[in-house]
Scaffold this motif. Structure first.
Motif, PDB file in Angstrom:
ATOM      1  N   GLN A  36       0.824  -1.204   0.000  1.00 17.24           N
ATOM      2  CA  GLN A  36       0.000   0.000   0.000  1.00 17.24           C
ATOM      3  C   GLN A  36       0.858   1.255   0.000  1.00 17.24           C
ATOM      4  O   GLN A  36       0.589   2.196  -0.750  1.00 17.24           O
ATOM      5  CB  GLN A  36      -0.901   0.012   1.234  1.00 17.24           C
ATOM      6  N   VAL A  46       1.961   2.605  -3.279  1.00 16.43           N
ATOM      7  CA  VAL A  46       0.979   3.397  -4.030  1.00 16.43           C
ATOM      8  C   VAL A  46       0.847   4.791  -3.435  1.00 16.43           C
ATOM      9  O   VAL A  46       0.719   5.782  -4.162  1.00 16.43           O
ATOM     10  CB  VAL A  46      -0.381   2.665  -4.052  1.00 16.43           C
ATOM     11  N   PHE A  47       0.904   4.856  -2.092  1.00 12.92           N
ATOM     12  CA  PHE A  47       0.844   6.177  -1.471  1.00 12.92           C
ATOM     13  C   PHE A  47       1.979   7.054  -1.999  1.00 12.92           C
ATOM     14  O   PHE A  47       1.782   8.228  -2.311  1.00 12.92           O
ATOM     15  CB  PHE A  47       0.972   6.071   0.063  1.00 12.92           C
ATOM     16  N   LEU A  73       3.548   6.884  -4.760  1.00 11.03           N
ATOM     17  CA  LEU A  73       3.293   7.293  -6.143  1.00 11.03           C
ATOM     18  C   LEU A  73       2.466   8.571  -6.154  1.00 11.03           C
ATOM     19  O   LEU A  73       2.803   9.549  -6.836  1.00 11.03           O
ATOM     20  CB  LEU A  73       2.559   6.182  -6.893  1.00 11.03           C
ATOM     21  N   TYR A  74       1.396   8.558  -5.382  1.00 14.01           N
ATOM     22  CA  TYR A  74       0.532   9.744  -5.318  1.00 14.01           C
ATOM     23  C   TYR A  74       1.327  10.969  -4.888  1.00 14.01           C
ATOM     24  O   TYR A  74       1.254  12.030  -5.490  1.00 14.01           O
ATOM     25  CB  TYR A  74      -0.595   9.508  -4.300  1.00 14.01           C
ATOM     26  N   PRO A  79      -3.087  15.561  -4.139  1.00 14.52           N
ATOM     27  CA  PRO A  79      -2.712  14.154  -3.921  1.00 14.52           C
ATOM     28  C   PRO A  79      -2.323  13.899  -2.482  1.00 14.52           C
ATOM     29  O   PRO A  79      -2.620  12.840  -1.924  1.00 14.52           O
ATOM     30  CB  PRO A  79      -1.517  13.951  -4.849  1.00 14.52           C
ATOM     31  N   LEU A 124      -5.449  13.522  -0.531  1.00 18.32           N
ATOM     32  CA  LEU A 124      -6.088  12.241  -0.831  1.00 18.32           C
ATOM     33  C   LEU A 124      -5.397  11.117  -0.083  1.00 18.32           C
ATOM     34  O   LEU A 124      -6.034  10.248   0.517  1.00 18.32           O
ATOM     35  CB  LEU A 124      -6.027  11.959  -2.328  1.00 18.32           C
ATOM     36  N   ILE A 125      -4.073  11.155  -0.112  1.00 21.98           N
ATOM     37  CA  ILE A 125      -3.341  10.034   0.443  1.00 21.98           C
ATOM     38  C   ILE A 125      -3.447  10.001   1.948  1.00 21.98           C
ATOM     39  O   ILE A 125      -3.339   8.942   2.568  1.00 21.98           O
ATOM     40  CB  ILE A 125      -1.879  10.065  -0.057  1.00 21.98           C
ATOM     41  N   THR A 172      -6.230  10.423   3.456  1.00 23.35           N
ATOM     42  CA  THR A 172      -7.406   9.562   3.625  1.00 23.35           C
ATOM     43  C   THR A 172      -7.028   8.106   3.429  1.00 23.35           C
ATOM     44  O   THR A 172      -7.421   7.231   4.210  1.00 23.35           O
ATOM     45  CB  THR A 172      -8.478   9.952   2.590  1.00 23.35           C
ATOM     46  N   ALA A 173      -6.248   7.870   2.377  1.00 27.70           N
ATOM     47  CA  ALA A 173      -5.890   6.480   2.068  1.00 27.70           C
ATOM     48  C   ALA A 173      -5.070   5.873   3.192  1.00 27.70           C
ATOM     49  O   ALA A 173      -5.199   4.690   3.493  1.00 27.70           O
ATOM     50  CB  ALA A 173      -5.124   6.423   0.758  1.00 27.70           C
ATOM     51  N   VAL A 214      -7.357   4.755   5.816  1.00 33.86           N
ATOM     52  CA  VAL A 214      -7.949   3.472   5.417  1.00 33.86           C
ATOM     53  C   VAL A 214      -6.948   2.346   5.648  1.00 33.86           C
ATOM     54  O   VAL A 214      -7.285   1.285   6.182  1.00 33.86           O
ATOM     55  CB  VAL A 214      -8.388   3.523   3.937  1.00 33.86           C
ATOM     56  N   ALA A 232      -6.679   1.441   9.248  1.00 36.42           N
ATOM     57  CA  ALA A 232      -7.843   0.671   9.675  1.00 36.42           C
ATOM     58  C   ALA A 232      -7.724  -0.775   9.215  1.00 36.42           C
ATOM     59  O   ALA A 232      -7.991  -1.712   9.977  1.00 36.42           O
ATOM     60  CB  ALA A 232      -9.117   1.300   9.112  1.00 36.42           C
ATOM     61  N   THR A 233      -7.277  -0.950   7.981  1.00 38.99           N
ATOM     62  CA  THR A 233      -7.127  -2.305   7.455  1.00 38.99           C
ATOM     63  C   THR A 233      -6.118  -3.082   8.277  1.00 38.99           C
ATOM     64  O   THR A 233      -6.333  -4.240   8.648  1.00 38.99           O
ATOM     65  CB  THR A 233      -6.665  -2.250   5.991  1.00 38.99           C
TER      66      THR A 233
END
Lengths: 492, 130, 488
Positions: free
Chosen positions: B42, B45-46, B48-49, B75, B78-79, B81-82, B85, B88-89
């Motif tokens: 994950q 990807v963060f 990358l953003y 970005p 946004l990240i 927020t990600a 998430v 939490a996961t």
């Protein structure tokens, strides 16, 4: 008030989830959840009526105009899916109370309803949102709630199934995030409508293709597209009965919707079919999953697991419809979204009643039940007939359009596979019917009585829907055809 | 050619991290290690953003005099927020791992699969083929 | 007087209503069976009420619901359907009477379920008879399959279960696997599935594709039991005799051959089909089925199985008659549906009577039974004569027309098949009659029984009498048969 309907659709279950958690009383949690689901259904129906003439409701969250703010867009397609999801919730939430008494420890009931409402909020949000990043966030909300719900199963295997789903679901979610990120770097926007406009001139870009691929694979994981389906049978088979029923009827449907939305609403049919030739992949994967999942279903001893594999096959039908790439095919997919929710709902609810009374749902637990739980088994038979695609049930309508689409295309082998799979469905459903009606009840299992009315009523509501929409399918078909035409736009 | 390669180094870093995370996820049976792999995956990807939000020569996105060029803040937001998430996961994954440890007595995936299979076979034997 | 177009759906709803009544009164056998008889008589009145209209050339329509855009469930009255509905409506009261005698005489279990699904099967047959388009036909065809499943598996033992599997398996596999795609294909090509005189395909599909469509249809209608799809029929013999009567005479196989004739005349079109290359193979296959099934029948010692194979061969008569593709042979096909229904139900009733009274199921045990059961064996003889096609039984008339059609169309194969099979029919029926009346009973035979119970004897006498009466007064069926496929 009515102008805020799109926001309320998601906010009501989201907020109430927090509220019932704070109240920490199981009965209140139940009543509030049921009320929330009915409210959601009312809103969804209202929205569908508003957009049924083909118009689009655009709702800017917090007054921030898109493309800067988050926009909720409601058109015929997602209003239709909203009705499916909230309708299933409205039927299954009342069912849940008695069902979880038997399957989930009392101390967890509040948490169960919290997770259930969050899951509903996430699913509705994924459907209604017009913002690609928001879609990801809501997807994760519903997924996290789903993992929790699955892990509540009685059998310890539900834990490992939930964990497996968590890993695969998160990979899928991350792929989606990556795809959305690539789209953003290309276009500088996250609003779906805006994305669609800006992607138009970009046809041949590698980044665009990569974004498409990541999104399709990511969503494919969530909708259990073969070969990304490994999490599904375990999760459906071991989750609490009512959770299996709710997920089977809604979660994969929303994922299919998401695939449609990104393929047609963002990338456009020209790009998806013309550039990426996604139909070749979809048709071949769908055919494999339709055939093999049906065959594997035939080998299962646990009826829940059998239905889970049958779900995989049904998902294959939906993908097949998209892959056939004509109006009839897409109509079939959209109809099957609705119809499959109805039939699988009935089947899983009937199983939940069997579980409630007998404490299990294997073939053995079902033997001889035809006499002891006549209404439950009758519901199962109707659901099964619908799954097979017998006329006067919804399953027939889906099959009709799917076969029509394959004949229009002239792809005879596809027609043959659909028909063969239907016959395999006859076999695995009939296995259960024979056991239930012709086998004596094993001596060591207790004699049971019919399920209580509070469980029968929701189930038979769904049974009635199965038959009603199988006989008078003009409304659903009309919507599906309209949407299919809009989605395909100028293609062909 | 070489220049192009280094120009896009952020992508290479992301790809390397992703694959490393993915490998960890697949290759290890230990559930905790799987969660670690998932986190690396994950995070890639963060990053990358975050990296694409940087505008060459741009300053931090804080309004100030004399600055014309800002990096793109969206970005980053946004990240954020990600990441929430992701946390939490991870939390849920760890919680599940604890429950699995309680129920199975192990957090090795192979053992768990084996135990599930044994249970299934035992049931089948008990009931006979139907 | 109820208007005609509303009388039409009543034919379907009356038996359904009766089914509800049977279900409600399941606790009181007398009321339940009263409800069955009453419903069957009301149905007879309803169907009878339709007869003058159809003879006068009226074709009322009744729309049930628009199932899909452009695809309706609707009923249309037309002569062929009238013929089938008339047969079913006439035979249901008799079969009910017989069932009461049989079910009580043999102390069968689950009688409520039996009468319930029997009534539903009749409703489905009415739906098939009056179907206004292919989709309606298909819907009721499937309902008929499903509603007869509990009847076939009535005994609930392993044999019944196995038979049920074969029954459902073959019928569903053919209808879903072949008939459904054929219907959808037709819809795609013709844009409609309505039945229309002269067919709806016309020149929209030609050459080999039309032949393929023809094969899909004829084999898709598994209830017509064209070889190699015939296995379900002998398998279903495990069911109680009234069920066999329902399968063989009243509803199921009749629905099959009726659908075949209907599709040939109103969908594919006789003239259109005649131009399809290789379509004559269907005729040859039907001919082969006639001869092969008769030969197998010859070797069956179980009486009911012998009758079952006789049915398979008689069904293929209808298919062959339809595939001769001459107008006169279509008349023969339609009449043969009627003739076979009355003849075969008599034979099955007799077989059931023998089982109930004497508990005998084998041909070899029947020596001298004619003296003990004169009514039963007398009726059996009349039924057998009708099967063979000897006057004064109605089977003679239908065979005559089929033969005429075969001569007209110069189908020498068909002529040969008819002659050969008549000899075979005689060969497997005459020994039974001879043994029953002229052979001395076997030494160990106890012979303590008399005639079967009164309802049974009454029922089989009625059907036997009808077989003779229809020979003497064939005007009504003949008029209907002649009106088939003709624009009024």
């Amino acid at each position: 008030m009515s102008m805020h309907l799109p926001a309320l659709q998601v906010i009501i279950p989201l907020l109430l989830a927090a509220v019932i958690f704070l109240f920490n009383n199981a009965r209140i949690a139940y009543i509030v959840s049921v009320a929330a689901s009915w409210l959601c259904l009312a809103i969804a129906i209202q929205l569908l009526l508003l957009v049924n003439d083909g118009s689009v409701i655009e709702y800017a969250f917090g007054g921030w105009e898109p493309p800067w703010g988050i926009a909720y867009n409601v058109d015929q397609l997602n209003a239709f899916v909203l009705v499916i999801v909230s309708g299933i919730a409205a039927i299954m939430f009342p069912f849940s109370w008695r069902s979880i008494q038997a399957e989930i420890p009392a101390s967890l009931h509040v948490l169960f309803y919290t997770a259930l409402l969050l899951c509903l909020a996430g699913l509705l949000g994924m459907t209604i949102t017009g913002d690609a990043f928001n879609f990801f966030v809501l997807l994760e909300i519903s997924s996290l709630a789903t993992y929790t719900l699955i892990s509540l199963g009685k059998d310890r295997r539900s834990l490992s199934a939930a964990f497996q789903y968590l890993i695969m679901g998160t990979i899928g979610g991350t792929f989606i995030l990556l795809g959305v990120g690539l789209l953003y770097t290309l276009t500088g926007t996250l609003n779906m409508a805006d994305l669609a406009e800006r992607i138009g001139p970009l046809q041949a870009s590698r980044t665009l293709q990569a974004a498409f691929a990541f999104l399709v694979v990511g969503i494919g994981l969530k909708l259990a597209m073969f070969p990304l389906h490994l999490w599904l049978p375990g999760a459906y088979a071991t989750a609490p009965s009512v959770v299996s029923a709710f997920l089977a009827a809604t979660a994969t449907k929303v994922a299919v919707y998401a695939l449609l939305r990104f393929m047609f609403g963002v990338f456009g049919a020209d790009f998806a079919y013309g550039e990426m030739h996604v139909e070749l992949m979809l048709v071949s994967l769908a055919l494999v999953s339709v055939l093999f999942a049906s065959l594997i279903a035939l080998l299962q001893r646990g009826v829940k697991r059998m239905l889970a594999y049958s779900s995989l096959a049904q998902i294959g039908y939906m993908l097949l419809g998209i892959g056939l790439a004509n109006v009839s095919g897409l109509t079939a997919t959209l109809l099957h979204l609705f119809n499959h929710a109805l039939m699988k709902g009935v089947l899983f609810l009937a199983l939940a009643m069997v579980f409630y009374r007998t404490g299990g749902s294997s073939m053995r637990h079902m033997s001889g039940l035809g006499r002891q739980m006549p209404w439950t088994m009758a519901a199962f038979v109707v659901g099964g007939l619908s799954l097979i695609g017998v006329p006067l049930t919804v399953g027939f309508i889906s099959k009709w359009y799917l076969i029509l689409a394959s004949i229009e295309r002239g792809w005879w082998p596809v027609t043959a596979v659909i028909l063969v799979a239907s016959l395999i469905a006859v076999m695995y459903i009939w296995r259960v019917v024979e056991v239930a009606y012709f086998k004596e009840r094993p001596a060591d299992l207790p004699t049971v009585s019919e399920a209580p009315l509070s469980l029968l009523l929701p189930t038979w509501t769904l049974v009635a829907a199965n038959i009603y929409f199988g006989i008078n399918a003009s409304v659903t078909t009309g919507i599906a055809q309209n949407v299919a035409q809009t989605l395909l736009g100028g293609v062909q | 050619m070489m220049l192009d390669f280094f120009d896009l180094y952020n992508y290479w870093v992301v790809i390397f991290l992703m694959m490393a995370g993915f490998y960890t996820l697949i290759a290890y049976d230990n559930l905790i290690k799987k969660i670690i792999g998932l986190n690396i995956f994950q995070s890639a990807v963060f990053m990358l953003y975050i990296s694409v939000g940087k505008v060459s020569g741009g300053s931090e996105p804080i309004a100030a005099d004399n600055i014309e060029l800002y990096s793109n803040p969206l970005p980053h937001v946004l990240i954020l927020t990600a990441i929430v998430v992701g946390v939490a996961t991870t939390a849920l994954g760890l919680a599940l791992t604890i429950r699995i440890k309680e129920a199975y007595g192990t957090i090795n995936e192979n053992d768990i699969v084996q135990m599930n299979r044994d249970a299934e076979a035992e049931k089948a034997q008990e009931w006979g083929r139907e | 007087m109820i208007p005609l177009d509303q009388l039409l759906p009543l034919a379907v709803f009356v038996p359904l209503l009766g089914a509800v009544g049977i279900w409600l009164f399941g606790y009181a056998p007398n009321i339940r069976e009263g409800a069955t008889l009453l419903t069957s008589l009301v149905l007879l009145l309803v169907v009878g009420g339709l007869l003058p209209a159809v003879l006068a050339g009226e074709r009322p329509t009744w729309l049930l619901v628009e199932m899909l855009p452009g695809l309706e469930l609707k009923f249309v009255l037309e002569p062929l359907g009238m013929l089938f509905a008339g047969v079913a409506a006439l035979l249901w009261p008799v079969a009910s009477l017989y069932s009461i005698g049989y079910m009580r005489g043999n102390n069968e279990q689950h009688q409520t379920r039996f009468y319930l699904f029997f009534a539903i099967a009749i409703a489905a047959s009415m739906g098939i008879a009056f179907a206004g388009n292919l989709i309606t036909l298909f819907v009721f065809y499937e309902i008929l399959t499903l509603s007869t499943y509990p009847l076939v598996t009535h005994k609930g033992n392993a044999d019944a279960l196995k038979a049920g599997r074969v029954y459902m398996g073959i019928l569903l596999a053919t209808s879903v696997g072949l008939l459904l795609p054929a219907i959808i294909w037709t819809w795609q090509v013709a844009g409609t599935t309505d039945f229309a005189a002269g067919g709806i395909i016309a020149d929209k599909l030609g050459g080999p594709m039309l032949t393929v469509l023809g094969f899909l249809f004829i084999y898709g209608i598994g209830k017509a039991a064209l070889m190699p799809m015939q296995r379900w029929l002998p398998a279903a013999m495990v069911a109680p005799t009234p069920v066999s009567a329902l399968l063989h005479a009243v509803a199921v196989v009749k629905a099959g051959v009726f659908s075949v004739v209907k599709v040939v005349v109103y969908i594919l079109g006789v003239d259109t089909l005649a131009a399809a290359p290789g379509i004559e193979w269907l005729l040859y296959i039907a001919g082969f089925t006639i001869v092969a099934a008769s030969t197998i029948a010859l070797r069956q010692d179980n009486l009911k199985r012998r009758l079952a194979y006789s049915t398979i061969s008689q069904l293929s008569y209808v298919i062959m008659a339809a595939m001769i593709l001459a107008p006169i042979s279509i008349v023969g096909a339609a009449l043969h549906i009627v003739a076979h229904a009355f003849g075969k139900i008599t034979l099955f009733f007799a077989a059931g009577a023998i089982y109930t009274a004497a508990h005998k199921t084998k041909v070899s045990e029947l020596n001298g039974i004619g003296h003990r059961m004169p009514w039963t064996m007398g009726a059996f003889t009349i039924g057998a004569l009708s099967m063979i096609g000897v006057p004064p039984a109605v089977g003679f008339i239908s065979k005559w027309y089929i033969l005429m059609g075969a001569f007209q169309a110069e189908q020498r194969v068909a002529v040969a098949v008819i002659i050969l099979s008549t000899l075979l029919n005689a060969a497997y029926f005459m020994p039974i009659i001879y043994a029953a009346f002229f052979k001395a009973p076997a030494p160990g035979d106890q012979q303590v029984h008399g005639e079967a119970p009164l309802p049974i004897v009454l029922a089989l006498s009625v059907t036997a009498a009808a077989t003779l009466i229809l020979f003497l007064f064939p005007e009504v069926p003949f008029a209907l048969a002649q009106a088939i496929g003709v624009q009024p």
